[in-house]
Design an enzyme around this catalytic site. Structure first.
Site, PDB file in Angstrom:
ATOM      1  N   GLU A  80      -7.851  -5.148  -1.035  1.00 54.07           N
ATOM      2  CA  GLU A  80      -8.361  -3.791  -0.523  1.00 54.07           C
ATOM      3  C   GLU A  80      -9.083  -4.084   0.579  1.00 54.07           C
ATOM      4  OE1 GLU A  80      -6.920  -1.289  -2.322  1.00 54.07           O
ATOM      5  OE2 GLU A  80      -7.715   0.538  -0.715  1.00 54.07           O
ATOM      6  N   HIS A  84      -2.097   0.945   5.735  1.00 54.79           N
ATOM      7  CA  HIS A  84      -3.075   1.169   4.481  1.00 54.79           C
ATOM      8  C   HIS A  84      -2.228  -0.237   4.027  1.00 54.79           C
ATOM      9  CE1 HIS A  84      -5.685   0.949   1.561  1.00 54.79           C
ATOM     10  NE2 HIS A  84      -5.646   1.001   0.733  1.00 54.79           N
ATOM     11  N   GLU A  85      -0.973   0.559   3.023  1.00 52.56           N
ATOM     12  CA  GLU A  85      -0.090  -0.255   3.264  1.00 52.56           C
ATOM     13  C   GLU A  85       0.663  -0.877   3.411  1.00 52.56           C
ATOM     14  OE1 GLU A  85       0.032   0.878  -0.066  1.00 52.56           O
ATOM     15  OE2 GLU A  85      -1.430   2.363  -0.692  1.00 52.56           O
TER      16      GLU A  85
END
Lengths: 497, 497
Positions: free
Chosen positions: A292, A262-263
């Site tokens: 996002e 995700h990061e």
């Protein structure tokens, strides 16, 4: 307009972005490396540098540059930077200095009051602070102005172009589809078994697997690094120094592995912004929602797919505890995609996450619009949780008090999370028209995917607004169908309803 | 003078020291953590922040504060900070802006030319740059002014109060004593055997031992940390965040262990400066020489003593390779104190180190004084090495080109290293009158030693000049006897001459 004004403008931006890089490094350091006793002094230093950024942004010199350059420069980067500077200048100028100062003081007091209130499960002690924060945000929204709904003025800070009118068209569609799906999932006879994922998975081995995946995604370790922290984040100091952080839970590898991916998605965005934008204030993600969309794309549309694990399960088993040797891929895949309503947003699965956002969006819109009051929040929160997720928090600590956002006065921010899901789904649809995404994932060849994202999204930094990117890439505005179709399709297969 | 001028002055200092903390963190990060591709952008950011510090130090606003506050404030901290600010202001104001700018450009070009020249063992290619650097330093010294020797003006930048007159009295005494000792050591029949120290010593185990020693020294890990780097250093961001770095050589534990203790000595100084000095520009070591006295004190007067190893050899063996189990303490102690002339200053032992400094001091004093020219340096260097250390470099790369200092224009800096040895010996003599230092070391109880150093030296930061501290602590000025007696005594025992 003379060349020297452009030089002066560039020099102001260079100063401002240099302070910002220092601030970013100090932030990264405080959350990964800094010794605890140094934090107090460091906070003061951060205060001084943040104040300098604010001073530059609102200086007469900046105003002069804006007035002289606006609409009169050929260079599109300078032109965009001028527009950006003007927006910041205007936004700040509209708030009376005294009120802004009072508000900053209130923010930091409210944050520590919120922390205490959450620990003690005592909403009442936080209520007066939250009331003042709402009051200020209502006032600021009025200063900034809006066409239809007062909340639009706040949304604009995080997702320019997105309004209540837009959200009220798409969010209910998403909400209804998701509650419908959730109902079916809850009643599906064939439930995944997440306990198959349990077991001690040493931190170092999790880190090695995560690093290997980051590399395969195209994350450049010569322009970044991976460190441990408490609340994971990615941060871009400049396009050649974008750092990822993660948290390891030795009892649950999902935290670190999906968290790192995700990061990593956020980091790929920042690493691939056009270097021409360096030192201009346009060298960053264009909005919270688009940012996002990038992290969620890699997390959900890549790393939670069957195709991904078909290719990477063997690699995973090289690092994972021995028990996974005997766990069939199918059971593994279904377990990592378990859907289960829970109280805490940041622990939510891919499907229920957006429902948590709907709760917050509807409440904060009504709060800012003056339709409800702060005192009503705990009751309304629990009702909405019951309505959308089918569960009711036992305490305010695991209900209305769980998130830090409101205590910092961030109203209008939550929708960006759900927008990130929607953007990601819309980008995925479009990408599938250009690429055989599944085949790429199956081959473990993420190059074409990364290049597509860089070409269509990353490179622009803040040169395009979020809805401009969405339209340029997909040829349409916000459309709930994509996320709904994607989730329906995926979870029908997993839960076989 | 009104209170508001004091507030204005404090606010300037707070801004300046905040930038300095950011600069220090960026420096630490670049040398320990930063990804390599980010270095170029980071250097520009460092340039912007350094320029801001320079602007504040030389601003009209600062000059106003100095003029209004000098000699008119009761608060001794403010008064000292005003003096410090004035010195900096005057020093800068005396150099024409154009010349300073040319010099800064020259410095950075010269540094990269030096690196190339060193790699290629090609002094001639560096010579024209060094000539210009010398020329600028001669001019700057003339701008700054001096009483007796032009070199005094440069010495003042690093060790205020120390002059050629002072050094020419003490340095020859040290030099003669050391060359005499070295002669005896070279001919001593009983030579230590350093090969007993060889063997693979894993990095992690070295790190654990080093950390344990740092803790025992009183280094506060809640206000600092230990990291790996290429050229070790300690750096104070603020008194509650002072970081140590080290380098591990798995074939030679001495690099990391004595290196960490050395940097730990620097760090203890910075951790124990009075917190009242925060944000004033007085919160740092008072001079390069006093700083070095602290690192050398811990390295030599504590950790290279027999008493230290009597207490810590068992602990050391817990981490060290098994071979040390059978190595008698006496052989170990003599081996870690081997004296052996070598070409490279930073690899020199405790005894020959000062002789390396003498070579540099005598040459740079003559250069600045105009008695010799740059072209003569390689020949003179080799002659002096032969005279003082009895060995002659085979190449300029291991001779005159070895150190970075001159390429950055740092003339007047080298003497501080030898002064550090002399200060340390003088402090040790005095400390022995107040404490049974050996007994403390033998008990492994460093508390009284650390408290003594804090009481007499650390706490003052820059509130006292180096010679002021020396006089206040020891009741005398620079005195070569202490270092000579200490080394004679120590090495007589080790080499039994």
């Amino acid at each position: 307009m003379s060349q020297s004004v452009i030089e002066q403008f560039k020099s102001l931006l260079k100063e401002q972005t240099s302070y910002s890089e220092a601030i970013a490094l100090m932030g990264w350091d405080m959350r990964t490396k800094a010794p605890k006793k140094g934090v107090e002094h460091r906070s003061e230093v951060l205060g001084v540098l943040s104040q300098k950024v604010h001073e530059i942004q609102t200086s007469d010199e900046m105003k002069d540059c804006i007035d002289q350059l606006k609409g009169k420069v050929d260079d599109p980067i300078i032109q965009k930077a001028v527009e950006e500077a003007e927006e910041t200048y205007e936004k700040t100028a509209k708030i009376p200095t005294d009120e802004y100062r009072e508000y900053v003081t209130l923010q930091s007091r409210a944050e520590s009051m919120w922390e205490e209130a959450k620990t003690n499960n005592d909403f009442k002690s936080f209520q007066p602070y939250l009331e003042k924060l709402v009051e200020y945000n209502r006032k600021f929204a009025d200063y900034w102005g809006y066409e239809n709904h007062r909340y639009d003025a706040l949304l604009h800070n995080f997702e320019p172009g997105v309004t209540v009118e837009v959200l009220d068209e798409v969010f209910p569609k998403v909400r209804e589809a998701l509650t419908g799906l959730l109902e079916k999932i809850n009643h599906a006879p064939n439930q995944p078994d997440p306990t198959v994922l349990e077991g001690h998975f040493p931190k170092d081995e999790q880190a090695k697997f995560s690093e290997e995946i980051l590399k395969r995604m195209g994350y450049d370790f010569d322009a970044g690094r991976l460190d441990e922290t408490v609340h994971p984040f990615a941060i871009g100091l400049n396009t050649n120094d974008v750092r990822v952080t993660t948290k390891y839970d030795e009892q649950d590898f999902r935290t670190a592995i999906f968290g790192t991916i995700h990061e990593g998605g956020h980091a790929l965005y920042e690493q691939n912004i056009d270097e021409e934008l360096a030192f201009t204030s346009l060298s960053g993600g264009t909005s919270m929602g688009i940012h996002e969309s990038q992290s969620l794309f890699w997390e959900n549309f890549i790393s939670r797919t069957e195709a991904f694990w078909e290719t990477h399960y063997d690699l995973f088993k090289q690092y994972a505890p021995p028990k996974f040797e005997s766990l069939p891929l199918d059971q593994f895949y279904r377990a990592i995609n378990e859907v289960k309503p829970s109280f805490i947003r940041i622990e939510a699965d891919e499907l229920t996450y957006c429902l948590h956002i709907m709760v917050r969006y509807e409440l904060e819109k009504a709060l800012i619009g003056g339709e409800i009051e702060v005192a009503d929040l705990p009751k309304l929160w629990n009702e909405k949780m019951k309505d959308y997720l089918g569960i009711e928090p036992n305490t305010d600590a695991e209900g209305v008090l769980q998130d830090i956002h409101w205590s910092g006065g961030a109203f209008g921010y939550f929708p960006s999370y759900a927008l990130g899901y929607m953007y990601a789904a819309q980008f995925a649809t479009r990408m599938n028209e250009d690429l055989d995404v599944e085949a790429c994932i199956q081959k473990g060849d993420f190059g074409p995917i990364k290049s597509w994202l860089t070409e269509h999204i990353h490179q622009y930094g803040k040169m395009k607004k979020p809805l401009e990117i969405l339209n340029d890439v997909t040829g349409e505005g916000l459309n709930a169908d994509h996320i709904v179709n994607y989730l329906t399709d995926k979870y029908q297969k997993i839960y076989q309803f």
